[in-house]
Enzyme design. Structure first.
Site, PDB file in Angstrom:
ATOM      1  N   GLY A 122      -0.365 -26.471  -4.639  1.00 31.26           N
ATOM      2  CA  GLY A 122       0.590 -27.114  -5.520  1.00 31.26           C
ATOM      3  C   GLY A 122       1.928 -27.298  -4.827  1.00 31.26           C
ATOM      4  N   GLY A 192       4.219   1.462   7.749  1.00 34.83           N
ATOM      5  CA  GLY A 192       4.424   1.289   6.321  1.00 34.83           C
ATOM      6  C   GLY A 192       3.123   1.444   5.560  1.00 34.83           C
ATOM      7  CB  ILE A 194      -0.189  -2.852   5.660  1.00 36.24           C
ATOM      8  CG1 ILE A 194       0.062  -3.651   4.378  1.00 36.24           C
ATOM      9  CG2 ILE A 194      -1.352  -3.463   6.435  1.00 36.24           C
ATOM     10  CD1 ILE A 194       0.573  -5.060   4.619  1.00 36.24           C
ATOM     11  CD  GLU A 213       8.161   2.370  11.738  1.00 36.99           C
ATOM     12  OE1 GLU A 213       9.210   1.705  11.840  1.00 36.99           O
ATOM     13  OE2 GLU A 213       7.172   1.990  11.084  1.00 36.99           O
ATOM     14  CG  ASP A 322       4.826 -10.400  -2.602  1.00 36.93           C
ATOM     15  OD1 ASP A 322       5.188  -9.565  -3.450  1.00 36.93           O
ATOM     16  OD2 ASP A 322       3.848 -10.221  -1.842  1.00 36.93           O
ATOM     17  CG  HIS A 454      -5.280  25.544 -17.646  1.00 34.04           C
ATOM     18  ND1 HIS A 454      -4.635  25.668 -16.439  1.00 34.04           N
ATOM     19  CD2 HIS A 454      -6.200  26.541 -17.696  1.00 34.04           C
ATOM     20  CE1 HIS A 454      -5.126  26.724 -15.792  1.00 34.04           C
ATOM     21  NE2 HIS A 454      -6.077  27.261 -16.546  1.00 34.04           N
TER      22      HIS A 454
END
Length: 475
Positions: A122, A192, A194, A213, A322, A454
């Protein structure tokens, strides 16, 4: 000829398909456009989460955990499992089945809620009197018109400069989820979510895994005490994590890949491996959206600029998930999708960013909500802390997994819960209690006074809350 809708959603991931469903429930005529394809070329709605993220990674984590338990932990229970083998093709096949079930489930929900689904990409064509024309490019070309547009196009894996993904040797999360065999040696760049989850999968299955890292601290966004506890567990498992490195030249050959880097001491190092997974974050996906056609504003990262309510600079155009600011989490996208649909309907949609939980589905699991202790110190907050180890929890002992702890942080005066941090078994499930408590402005004492079953792992929540005021029941 253009088809007209009240709301058109571009993107069928967690933010998009949830927004479409909620809008349809509120009485709007809704269309959703999504371009993801399955192996047969058919529609595969669900976005990164369903296709190459949350869902498939959890399927592989579960399979690899079973294999690891059979090889290393069954004997503790008196179960003999000799010569345990893994069929990688069958494991990947199961993962694909789980993904397809989720794809099909979303298509069913579209049909149930009378949402028109269009399989293709789109993009904005132009602004018109009736709103916006949206071009659908796919097996069949379509033109849709709507006054309200919700953009939920997600994100893409970020590649290292000069080292594109080939998904054969240099892998994104996509390639990491469909390897056909266990690599003898694997290097991951980025520790991280992933990196840790994929590193855990292939380490359990027999790969020699090293994670590089760049930051000097491990899981800098996590509470420091929890991160240190997690690092000890990963070290014990044999997951090699090097911090403070600077990655240099990466060379791919017929045999695999060679990664040159400088370690934290400034020493030149090199690693040869069969596969390299690059997990250094993700970038907003606005490729092919044709934002310039309507003047949709993007920031320097390529993200769509929105206000606190997910409105863009264009009237009637919204963006969620995102592709906008904030954490790149599926459940954050879902919350924004629901809120936007409700705002379009004139309701007061709401998202509380302070109570969005974070989870890393490794073993031990890591989950948290709210502020970390280092954040509280940085802003000069007066707070109290309480911790309780799973080592002292009866259910954890029975499970055979006593790694980790629960940590509560509360206001020193009001006792309101400011943050909860967990490393240990089923942290992903336990954190929900903390989210509910914080949404209702609960105090640590409120959790301490609630009856917990419990024996249960949730008793560690109660004990940590008690420990805020230096009390304990020691179940």
């Amino acid at each position: 000829m253009s088809q007209t809708f009240d709301v058109v959603v571009i993107g069928g991931g967690p933010g998009g398909y949830i927004a479409a469903i909620r809008a349809a429930q509120l009485g709007f005529k809704v269309a959703c456009i999504d371009e993801w394809k399955n192996a047969a070329g058919g529609p595969a709605p669900g976005g990164t989460c369903t296709n190459v993220g949350c869902i498939p990674s959890k399927a592989l984590l579960q399979s690899s955990e079973h294999f690891d338990h059979a090889n290393h932990h069954f004997a503790d229970h008196g179960i003999t499992a000799a010569n345990v083998k893994i069929d990688i093709a069958k494991m990947i096949g199961r993962k694909d089945t789980v993904v397809k079930q989720n794809n099909d489930g979303i298509l069913y929900l579209f049909k149930k809620n009378k949402i028109s689904f269009f399989h293709g990409r789109g993009s904005f064509a132009k602004a018109v009197e009736a709103g916006y024309e949206i071009q659908v490019t796919g097996a069949k070309e379509e033109l849709l018109t709507a006054r309200q547009i919700i953009v939920a196009t997600g994100s893409n894996a970020r590649a290292l400069p000069g080292t594109p993904f080939d998904e054969e040797t240099v892998l994104s999360n996509d390639g990491a989820l469909r390897l056909g065999a266990v690599p003898k040696k694997m290097v991951l760049i980025g520790s991280g979510v992933i990196g840790l989850e994929m590193g855990s999968v292939w380490r359990r299955l027999g790969s020699d895994v090293t994670i590089l890292e760049g930051l000097p601290t491990f899981l800098g966004a996590v509470d420091e005490q929890i991160a240190k506890e997690a690092k000890k567990a990963f070290d014990k498992q044999g997951l090699k994590i090097e911090l403070g490195v600077k990655v240099g030249e990466i060379k791919t050959t017929k045999k695999g890949v060679s990664v040159a880097y400088t370690n934290a001491k400034g020493e030149a190092q090199s690693l040869d491996a069969d596969k390299l997974i690059v997990s250094i974050g993700r970038v907003p996906n606005t490729i092919g959206l044709n934002a310039e056609a309507v003047g949709l504003q993007l920031d320097e990262r390529g993200a769509i600029v929105v206000d606190a309510e997910c409105r863009t600079n264009l009237k009637g155009v919204w963006a969620v998930g995102d592709v906008v600011r904030g954490p790149m989490l599926a459940h954050k996208a879902e919350e924004e999708g629901v809120a936007v649909a409700e705002r379009i309907a004139g309701h007061h949609g709401h998202v509380n960013f302070n109570t969005i939980p974070w989870v890393i589905y490794t073993s031990p699991e890591i989950a948290w909500v709210g502020e970390t202790e280092q954040q509280l110190k940085a802003r000069g907050a007066a707070y109290k802390a309480g911790t309780f180890p799973f080592l002292a929890n009866g259910r954890a002992r029975a499970l055979g997994d006593t790694t980790g702890m629960v940590k509560f942080l509360a206001d020193a005066v009001s006792d309101e819960i400011l943050g909860v941090h967990i490393v240990g078994p089923q942290a992903s499930e336990l954190i929900a209690e903390a989210v509910v408590a914080m949404e209702f402005k609960a105090s640590a004492e409120d959790i301490a006074r609630i009856c917990h079953a419990h024996p249960s792992l949730s008793e560690a929540m109660k004990e940590a809350a008690l420990a805020v005021d230096k009390r304990t029941l020691n179940f």
